[in-house]
Design a protein around this motif. Structure first.
Motif, PDB file in Angstrom:
ATOM      1  N   PRO A  45      45.605  41.922  77.842  1.00 50.44           N
ATOM      2  CA  PRO A  45      46.098  43.221  77.363  1.00 50.44           C
ATOM      3  C   PRO A  45      45.107  44.364  77.529  1.00 50.44           C
ATOM      4  O   PRO A  45      45.499  45.484  77.860  1.00 50.44           O
ATOM      5  CB  PRO A  45      46.397  42.945  75.883  1.00 50.44           C
ATOM      6  N   VAL A 105      52.708  45.347  77.007  1.00 53.93           N
ATOM      7  CA  VAL A 105      51.715  44.279  76.859  1.00 53.93           C
ATOM      8  C   VAL A 105      50.384  44.850  76.381  1.00 53.93           C
ATOM      9  O   VAL A 105      49.728  44.304  75.494  1.00 53.93           O
ATOM     10  CB  VAL A 105      51.544  43.533  78.199  1.00 53.93           C
ATOM     11  N   GLN A 140      49.488  45.592  72.611  1.00 52.57           N
ATOM     12  CA  GLN A 140      49.053  44.550  71.681  1.00 52.57           C
ATOM     13  C   GLN A 140      47.691  44.880  71.088  1.00 52.57           C
ATOM     14  O   GLN A 140      47.388  44.498  69.951  1.00 52.57           O
ATOM     15  CB  GLN A 140      48.928  43.205  72.396  1.00 52.57           C
ATOM     16  N   GLU A 141      46.880  45.574  71.882  1.00 49.12           N
ATOM     17  CA  GLU A 141      45.517  45.887  71.466  1.00 49.12           C
ATOM     18  C   GLU A 141      45.478  46.863  70.292  1.00 49.12           C
ATOM     19  O   GLU A 141      44.487  46.921  69.568  1.00 49.12           O
ATOM     20  CB  GLU A 141      44.743  46.494  72.647  1.00 49.12           C
ATOM     21  N   ASP A 165      49.978  46.477  65.690  1.00 47.70           N
ATOM     22  CA  ASP A 165      50.088  45.178  65.022  1.00 47.70           C
ATOM     23  C   ASP A 165      51.462  44.544  65.168  1.00 47.70           C
ATOM     24  O   ASP A 165      51.586  43.318  65.249  1.00 47.70           O
ATOM     25  CB  ASP A 165      49.749  45.327  63.535  1.00 47.70           C
ATOM     26  N   ILE A 184      53.550  44.798  67.730  1.00 47.50           N
ATOM     27  CA  ILE A 184      53.676  44.210  69.066  1.00 47.50           C
ATOM     28  C   ILE A 184      52.811  42.958  69.168  1.00 47.50           C
ATOM     29  O   ILE A 184      53.242  41.935  69.723  1.00 47.50           O
ATOM     30  CB  ILE A 184      53.314  45.235  70.149  1.00 47.50           C
ATOM     31  N   ALA A 185      51.595  43.012  68.621  1.00 46.70           N
ATOM     32  CA  ALA A 185      50.720  41.839  68.666  1.00 46.70           C
ATOM     33  C   ALA A 185      51.360  40.658  67.934  1.00 46.70           C
ATOM     34  O   ALA A 185      51.327  39.513  68.413  1.00 46.70           O
ATOM     35  CB  ALA A 185      49.368  42.182  68.044  1.00 46.70           C
ATOM     36  N   TYR A 186      51.964  40.920  66.789  1.00 48.68           N
ATOM     37  CA  TYR A 186      52.620  39.863  66.020  1.00 48.68           C
ATOM     38  C   TYR A 186      53.804  39.288  66.800  1.00 48.68           C
ATOM     39  O   TYR A 186      53.997  38.061  66.844  1.00 48.68           O
ATOM     40  CB  TYR A 186      53.100  40.436  64.689  1.00 48.68           C
ATOM     41  N   VAL A 238      54.302  39.212  70.054  1.00 39.20           N
ATOM     42  CA  VAL A 238      53.846  38.397  71.187  1.00 39.20           C
ATOM     43  C   VAL A 238      53.281  37.068  70.698  1.00 39.20           C
ATOM     44  O   VAL A 238      53.518  36.016  71.308  1.00 39.20           O
ATOM     45  CB  VAL A 238      52.800  39.158  72.021  1.00 39.20           C
ATOM     46  N   GLU A 239      52.550  37.105  69.602  1.00 37.57           N
ATOM     47  CA  GLU A 239      52.003  35.868  69.055  1.00 37.57           C
ATOM     48  C   GLU A 239      53.121  34.897  68.676  1.00 37.57           C
ATOM     49  O   GLU A 239      53.014  33.684  68.885  1.00 37.57           O
ATOM     50  CB  GLU A 239      51.137  36.173  67.825  1.00 37.57           C
ATOM     51  N   VAL A 285      54.999  36.788  75.833  1.00 37.69           N
ATOM     52  CA  VAL A 285      55.123  38.002  76.645  1.00 37.69           C
ATOM     53  C   VAL A 285      56.508  38.109  77.275  1.00 37.69           C
ATOM     54  O   VAL A 285      57.054  39.214  77.419  1.00 37.69           O
ATOM     55  CB  VAL A 285      54.024  38.030  77.724  1.00 37.69           C
ATOM     56  N   LEU A 299      58.732  39.668  74.921  1.00 37.49           N
ATOM     57  CA  LEU A 299      58.401  41.090  74.795  1.00 37.49           C
ATOM     58  C   LEU A 299      59.058  41.892  75.912  1.00 37.49           C
ATOM     59  O   LEU A 299      59.596  42.978  75.671  1.00 37.49           O
ATOM     60  CB  LEU A 299      56.882  41.290  74.832  1.00 37.49           C
TER      61      LEU A 299
END
Length: 207
Positions: free
Chosen positions: A31, A107, A110-111, A114, A116-118, A120-121, A125, A128
Motif C-alpha cells: 500500500p 489500496v 489502507q495506510e 482505518d 479501509i484497512a479493516y 482489507v484485513e 484486496v 476491496l
C-alpha cells in the motif's frame, strides 16, 4: 476442414502484459508503494521532496519507492536537481475486471484510513476492488449503502463504512484517472460525489 488456428499474441505484447500484471501485483501488495505511485500519477511531475512533504514519508523511503517504481517501469525520472518524477497510468483488464489508478488509490488508502484497512484485513484486496465498483453504483444513485452489502457478501455496517470511505477515491478518480470510464463504462458520468471534496488537494487524494 480442420479447426481454425488459434489466435496468437505477438511475443512483445505477451512480455508487456506479463510485466504489467507483475507490476500491478506488487502495487496491490504494498500500500505505501501504491500511495507514492498514485500521488505521482495524479499530481506529477513532482519532485521527491514534494512526495516526502505531501505524504509525510521519510526521505530514504521516498527514494527507495521511487527507485522501485522506476525499475517496475511505471515512473520516469527527468532533469537534475531537482529530478522530476512522472508516472504512467496503468490499466489491466483481466477476467472481466479492470484495475486502474482508482483501484490502486483505494489500496493505498489502507495506510491512512482505518475503515479501509479493516475491510482489507477482513476480506482482502479483491473484495476491496469489488467494493469500489459497488461504491460507484451507490454514488451514481443505483443502490443504497445498505444494499451494497448483498453483492459484497459483507455485514451491512461494513458495507456502509467502506462505501463512505471510498468516496474520496471515486472523486479523485473522476478527475485524475484517465481510465476511470473503463472501470465504470455504464455509470461513469452518473457518479456524483460531494461538492466539498477538493480533488485538487493532495490531502484529499492521498492523505
Amino acid at each position: 476442414m480442420g479447426p481454425a488456428p488459434a489466435a496468437t499474441i505477438p511475443p512483445g505484447d505477451i512480455e508487456t502484459e506479463i510485466n504489467q500484471l507483475a507490476t500491478v501485483g506488487r502495487l496491490l501488495e504494498q500500500p505505501e508503494l501504491a500511495r507514492v505511485y498514485v500521488y505521482v500519477c495524479y499530481f506529477g511531475p513532482v519532485t521527491r521532496p514534494q512526495i516526502e512533504d505531501a505524504l509525510s514519508i521519510p526521505k530514504t523511503t521516498v527514494y527507495d519507492h521511487v527507485e522501485t517504481l522506476e525499475s517496475l517501469g511505471v515512473v520516469d525520472l527527468d532533469g537534475d536537481r531537482p529530478v522530476d518524477v512522472t508516472a504512467s497510468p496503468v490499466r489491466i483488464d483481466a477476467d472481466g475486471s479492470t484495475i486502474t489508478p482508482t483501484i490502486l488509490h483505494a489500496v493505498a488508502r489502507q495506510e491512512i484510513d482505518d475503515d479501509i484497512a479493516y475491510f482489507v484485513e477482513r476480506h482482502g484486496v479483491g473484495k476491496l476492488a469489488a467494493a469500489v465498483r459497488e461504491a460507484g453504483r451507490h454514488y451514481a444513485g443505483r443502490i443504497t449503502q445498505r444494499t451494497a452489502a448483498e453483492p459484497l457478501g459483507v455485514p451491512t455496517g461494513e458495507a456502509i463504512r467502506i462505501v463512505l470511505a471510498l468516496e474520496p477515491v471515486l472523486a479523485a478518480g473522476q478527475t485524475s484517472d484517465p481510465h476511470f470510464d473503463a472501470m465504470f463504462p455504464d455509470i461513469a458520468d452518473e457518479i456524483d460525489c460531494r461538492n466539498e471534496i477538493d480533488v485538487s488537494n493532495p490531502e484529499t487524494q492521498t492523505e
